[in-house]
Scaffold this active site. Sequence first.
Site, PDB file in Angstrom:
ATOM      1  N   HIS A 174       0.809  -1.218   0.000  1.00  0.00           N
ATOM      2  CA  HIS A 174       0.000   0.000   0.000  1.00  0.00           C
ATOM      3  C   HIS A 174       0.844   1.270   0.000  1.00  0.00           C
ATOM      4  O   HIS A 174       0.306   2.368  -0.153  1.00  0.00           O
ATOM      5  CB  HIS A 174      -0.924   0.015   1.217  1.00  0.00           C
ATOM      6  CG  HIS A 174      -0.189   0.184   2.519  1.00  0.00           C
ATOM      7  ND1 HIS A 174       0.589  -0.823   3.061  1.00  0.00           N
ATOM      8  CD2 HIS A 174      -0.096   1.240   3.361  1.00  0.00           C
ATOM      9  CE1 HIS A 174       1.116  -0.385   4.195  1.00  0.00           C
ATOM     10  NE2 HIS A 174       0.729   0.861   4.399  1.00  0.00           N
ATOM     11  N   HIS A 178       1.766   6.967   0.143  1.00  0.00           N
ATOM     12  CA  HIS A 178       0.867   6.059   0.871  1.00  0.00           C
ATOM     13  C   HIS A 178      -0.466   6.048   0.130  1.00  0.00           C
ATOM     14  O   HIS A 178      -1.228   7.014   0.174  1.00  0.00           O
ATOM     15  CB  HIS A 178       0.684   6.554   2.301  1.00  0.00           C
ATOM     16  CG  HIS A 178       0.021   5.571   3.217  1.00  0.00           C
ATOM     17  ND1 HIS A 178      -1.320   5.259   3.136  1.00  0.00           N
ATOM     18  CD2 HIS A 178       0.531   4.825   4.240  1.00  0.00           C
ATOM     19  CE1 HIS A 178      -1.619   4.370   4.075  1.00  0.00           C
ATOM     20  NE2 HIS A 178      -0.521   4.086   4.749  1.00  0.00           N
TER      21      HIS A 178
END
Length: 211
Positions: free
Chosen positions: A122, A137
């Site tokens: 992620h 992110h």
Amino acid sequence: MGAAGLPGIISIAPQSWLNFAIGLGISILTSAIMTVILMKKFAQEELEPSKKVKAHDEITLLDAQPNVLYAPMSGSVRPISACSDAMFASKVMGDGVVIIPEEGTLLSPVNGKVMMVFPTKHAIGLQGENGEEILIHVGLDTVSLEGKPFEVCVKDGDEVRAGQVLMQIDLQMIKDAGISIETPVLITNGKEFEALHEGTVSSRQEMLKLA
């Protein structure tokens, strides 16, 4: 049992030398044929997964300036203080921007190196040419999705160019899980910058300028 290969003839009785030579010839020929077949097979498999990325890279790679971060995604861009996640908004992890992406392709914002691909895919950490350390992110709390929406195209230690594809993302899967797709792009080692755009940004467009 005696010596293997051609020297093995010294351990073979003279009356069996012909049989030994025939067996040795068969083994050499078989090995050569299998080597060619497997080399072609695995070389082709190694190339095929990267064809899509390389074709995309030919279009998107940039003649990047070393003091500029280019937008890694198209979408709406705002200061990190506007992020709905309090941890990111407080800048405890670094200053930067937050992008609400319109597309699921994540590009490298700089020429540099992949420092870390998180195990759950992620997030990616990069280091640019000027030593800036960048954390991207993708989404908020997306660690809980265990990597399912993400197809990462790079690995730790890879050299990357601005505009190179880092990751393909299923944004709809993230939304269906009830998770925000807000994507913080942070400079984590205190490098100062000037934001060049607020509002809408296109991928590969100049986004931040390092001081």
